[in-house]
Design a protein around this motif. Structure first.
Motif, mmCIF file in Angstrom:
data_model
loop_
_atom_site.group_PDB
_atom_site.id
_atom_site.type_symbol
_atom_site.label_atom_id
_atom_site.label_comp_id
_atom_site.label_asym_id
_atom_site.label_seq_id
_atom_site.Cartn_x
_atom_site.Cartn_y
_atom_site.Cartn_z
ATOM 1 N N THR A 154 0.822 -1.201 0.000
ATOM 2 C CA THR A 154 0.000 0.000 0.000
ATOM 3 C C THR A 154 0.858 1.253 0.000
ATOM 4 O OG1 THR A 154 -1.915 1.041 1.043
ATOM 5 C CG2 THR A 154 -0.282 0.051 2.525
ATOM 6 N N ALA A 155 0.192 2.402 -0.043
ATOM 7 C CA ALA A 155 0.848 3.711 0.074
ATOM 8 C C ALA A 155 -0.273 4.662 0.474
ATOM 9 C CB ALA A 155 1.467 4.134 -1.257
ATOM 10 N N SER A 156 0.072 5.852 0.954
ATOM 11 C CA SER A 156 -0.976 6.788 1.363
ATOM 12 C C SER A 156 -1.850 7.123 0.159
ATOM 13 C CB SER A 156 -0.353 8.070 1.916
ATOM 14 O OG SER A 156 0.230 8.804 0.857
ATOM 15 N N VAL A 157 -3.100 7.501 0.410
ATOM 16 C CA VAL A 157 -4.015 7.773 -0.711
ATOM 17 C C VAL A 157 -3.532 8.974 -1.526
ATOM 18 C CG1 VAL A 157 -5.696 9.196 0.573
ATOM 19 C CG2 VAL A 157 -6.469 7.844 -1.382
ATOM 20 N N GLU A 158 -2.900 9.948 -0.854
ATOM 21 C CA GLU A 158 -2.380 11.125 -1.585
ATOM 22 C C GLU A 158 -1.249 10.709 -2.533
ATOM 23 O OE1 GLU A 158 -2.707 10.966 1.724
ATOM 24 O OE2 GLU A 158 -4.364 12.372 2.095
ATOM 25 N N GLU A 159 -0.356 9.858 -2.035
ATOM 26 C CA GLU A 159 0.758 9.387 -2.860
ATOM 27 C C GLU A 159 0.237 8.552 -4.043
ATOM 28 O OE1 GLU A 159 3.969 9.975 -2.814
ATOM 29 O OE2 GLU A 159 4.566 8.425 -4.270
ATOM 30 N N ARG A 160 -0.767 7.725 -3.776
ATOM 31 C CA ARG A 160 -1.327 6.898 -4.854
ATOM 32 C C ARG A 160 -1.989 7.769 -5.917
ATOM 33 N NH1 ARG A 160 -5.386 3.556 -2.851
ATOM 34 N NH2 ARG A 160 -5.321 4.343 -0.746
ATOM 35 N N ALA A 161 -2.671 8.836 -5.471
ATOM 36 C CA ALA A 161 -3.328 9.742 -6.430
ATOM 37 C C ALA A 161 -2.269 10.411 -7.320
ATOM 38 C CB ALA A 161 -4.155 10.781 -5.690
ATOM 39 N N GLN A 162 -1.170 10.836 -6.695
ATOM 40 C CA GLN A 162 -0.079 11.458 -7.462
ATOM 41 C C GLN A 162 0.474 10.496 -8.508
ATOM 42 O OE1 GLN A 162 1.344 14.319 -7.707
ATOM 43 N NE2 GLN A 162 0.642 15.504 -5.935
ATOM 44 N N ARG A 163 0.688 9.258 -8.081
ATOM 45 C CA ARG A 163 1.268 8.257 -8.994
ATOM 46 C C ARG A 163 0.318 7.993 -10.158
ATOM 47 N NH1 ARG A 163 3.285 3.705 -4.626
ATOM 48 N NH2 ARG A 163 4.877 4.961 -3.617
ATOM 49 N N ARG A 164 -0.972 7.832 -9.854
ATOM 50 C CA ARG A 164 -1.942 7.556 -10.902
ATOM 51 C C ARG A 164 -2.027 8.741 -11.864
ATOM 52 N NH1 ARG A 164 -6.067 3.807 -11.487
ATOM 53 N NH2 ARG A 164 -4.374 2.389 -11.039
ATOM 54 N N TYR A 165 -1.997 9.968 -11.293
ATOM 55 C CA TYR A 165 -2.075 11.192 -12.096
ATOM 56 C C TYR A 165 -0.911 11.225 -13.094
ATOM 57 C CZ TYR A 165 -2.028 16.192 -13.209
ATOM 58 O OH TYR A 165 -2.029 17.390 -13.872
ATOM 59 N N LYS A 166 0.308 10.984 -12.560
ATOM 60 C CA LYS A 166 1.506 11.028 -13.392
ATOM 61 C C LYS A 166 1.421 9.986 -14.520
ATOM 62 C CE LYS A 166 6.267 11.011 -12.662
ATOM 63 N NZ LYS A 166 7.116 10.010 -12.085
ATOM 64 N N GLN A 167 0.987 8.802 -14.125
ATOM 65 C CA GLN A 167 0.883 7.692 -15.079
ATOM 66 C C GLN A 167 -0.095 8.047 -16.223
ATOM 67 O OE1 GLN A 167 -1.286 4.305 -13.476
ATOM 68 N NE2 GLN A 167 0.534 3.040 -13.723
ATOM 69 N N LEU A 168 -1.238 8.631 -15.874
ATOM 70 C CA LEU A 168 -2.245 8.962 -16.890
ATOM 71 C C LEU A 168 -1.752 10.072 -17.811
ATOM 72 C CD1 LEU A 168 -5.510 8.762 -14.736
ATOM 73 C CD2 LEU A 168 -4.812 7.202 -16.551
ATOM 74 N N ILE A 169 -1.129 11.101 -17.222
ATOM 75 C CA ILE A 169 -0.622 12.217 -18.030
ATOM 76 C C ILE A 169 0.449 11.712 -19.002
ATOM 77 C CG2 ILE A 169 0.725 14.384 -17.884
ATOM 78 C CD1 ILE A 169 -2.186 14.748 -17.064
ATOM 79 N N GLU A 170 1.336 10.850 -18.464
ATOM 80 C CA GLU A 170 2.407 10.308 -19.326
ATOM 81 C C GLU A 170 1.841 9.518 -20.495
ATOM 82 O OE1 GLU A 170 4.891 8.136 -16.637
ATOM 83 O OE2 GLU A 170 5.969 9.937 -15.995
ATOM 84 N N LYS A 171 0.691 8.873 -20.268
ATOM 85 C CA LYS A 171 0.078 8.076 -21.344
ATOM 86 C C LYS A 171 -0.775 8.937 -22.265
ATOM 87 C CE LYS A 171 -0.110 3.460 -19.472
ATOM 88 N NZ LYS A 171 -0.942 2.488 -18.789
ATOM 89 N N GLY A 172 -0.841 10.246 -21.980
ATOM 90 C CA GLY A 172 -1.600 11.137 -22.850
ATOM 91 C C GLY A 172 -3.081 11.217 -22.523
ATOM 92 N N PHE A 173 -3.489 10.649 -21.340
ATOM 93 C CA PHE A 173 -4.895 10.745 -20.937
ATOM 94 C C PHE A 173 -5.138 12.097 -20.277
ATOM 95 C CE2 PHE A 173 -4.650 5.989 -20.721
ATOM 96 C CZ PHE A 173 -5.709 5.710 -21.567
ATOM 97 N N ASP A 174 -6.385 12.541 -20.309
ATOM 98 C CA ASP A 174 -6.810 13.718 -19.572
ATOM 99 C C ASP A 174 -6.898 13.309 -18.099
ATOM 100 O OD1 ASP A 174 -7.249 16.143 -20.574
ATOM 101 O OD2 ASP A 174 -9.430 15.952 -20.807
ATOM 102 N N ALA A 175 -6.418 14.129 -17.166
ATOM 103 C CA ALA A 175 -6.531 13.707 -15.765
ATOM 104 C C ALA A 175 -6.670 14.907 -14.844
ATOM 105 C CB ALA A 175 -5.304 12.894 -15.380
ATOM 106 N N SER A 176 -7.432 14.729 -13.783
ATOM 107 C CA SER A 176 -7.587 15.781 -12.776
ATOM 108 C C SER A 176 -7.213 15.177 -11.429
ATOM 109 C CB SER A 176 -9.044 16.270 -12.768
ATOM 110 O OG SER A 176 -9.463 16.563 -11.458
ATOM 111 N N LEU A 177 -6.216 15.783 -10.778
ATOM 112 C CA LEU A 177 -5.726 15.226 -9.506
ATOM 113 C C LEU A 177 -6.826 15.156 -8.434
ATOM 114 C CD1 LEU A 177 -3.308 14.034 -7.998
ATOM 115 C CD2 LEU A 177 -2.585 16.355 -7.438
ATOM 116 N N PRO A 178 -7.596 16.254 -8.208
ATOM 117 C CA PRO A 178 -8.646 16.160 -7.185
ATOM 118 C C PRO A 178 -9.668 15.069 -7.506
ATOM 119 C CG PRO A 178 -8.362 18.439 -7.908
ATOM 120 C CD PRO A 178 -7.512 17.594 -8.798
#
Ligand code: DC
Length: 231
Positions: A154-178
């Protein structure tokens, strides 16, 4: 690392299993795939099975509350994993099923007990020599309760949100951190609150909190734990 079709008819009930469970976007998939590569084991991303089922259901226009129709669909799903790609009816769907929308639908249908039951044999068929590393929510509790090593990653929910955000942006998806943060909180709550196979750390599972860890450190820790268990 070798990828297998879940229909490959050589499951080996004695092959060793490393079960890595944990919440969404914890990095468990990346870690599990790298552990599999390090050990020369097979790898199963069980979340992809739920995601592909959800995707196929939407595509077929099946009402997500119609459990009988979903169970029938799960039984006839032509799903194949090959070299990190997921094929549904021969068509590559990896990117389509990894989006947030598919994850959200997957989490909803994953709460249906009969559907989970229908997907059990498909997951267990991946247990083949020389061994299997698998990640999900209930790999160590329900699908492979006799796994030789169980990890709750696991990891904190804030850290997981950051990781998912980065991953989506890198793949060219639209993403909103909140929005991702809110979605992860909702998904955690739904995955933990369901009555069948809820997401939870059992006493047998070793806790791996990766909030301040690199992927390499997490992989090394799991490989070290496994080595400590087999020697
Ligand atoms: O790991 P993931 O985010 O790709 O999984 C997508 C959804 O599928 C998740 O919200 C819950 C469900 N799931 C499950 O219920 N059991 C598993 N073993 C794997 C995934």
């Amino acid at each position: 690392m070798t990828s297998l079709s879940p229909l490959t008819p050589h499951p080996s009930p004695s092959a060793p299993v490393i079960a890595i469970d944990g919440p969404s976007a914890s990095g468990k998939g990346t870690v599990a795939a790298l552990v599999a590569e390090a050990l020369g084991f097979h790898y199963l991303d069980s979340g992809a099975i739920y995601r592909a089922t959800a995707y196929a259901a939407e595509r077929a226009g099946i009402d997500l509350a119609d459990e009988a129709a979903l169970v029938a669909l799960a039984g006839r799903l032509d799903l194949r994993f090959d070299a990190g790609e997921v094929y549904l009816d021969g068509q590559a769907v990896g990117d389509a099923i990894r989006g947030e929308a598919a994850g959200s639908v997957a989490s909803r249908i994953a709460a249906l007990p009969d559907l989970r039951q229908a997907l059990l044999a498909r997951q267990r068929a991946f247990r083949q020599a020389p061994g299997l590393v698998t990640d999900g929510r209930d790999m160590g509790t329900v699908v492979f309760p006799d796994a030789g090593l169980k990890v709750f990653l696991t990891a904190s929910v804030e850290e997981r949100a950051q990781r998912r955000y980065k991953q989506l942006i890198e793949k060219g998806f639209d993403a909103s951190l909140p929005r991702i943060l809110q979605d992860l909180r909702d998904r955690d709550a739904r995955d933990a609150a369901r009555s069948v196979a809820p997401l939870r750390k059992t006493d047998q599972a070793l806790l791996l909190d990766t909030t301040r860890m690199t992927i390499e450190e997490a992989v090394r820790q799991v490989v070290d734990w496994y080595a400590g268990r087999v020697v």
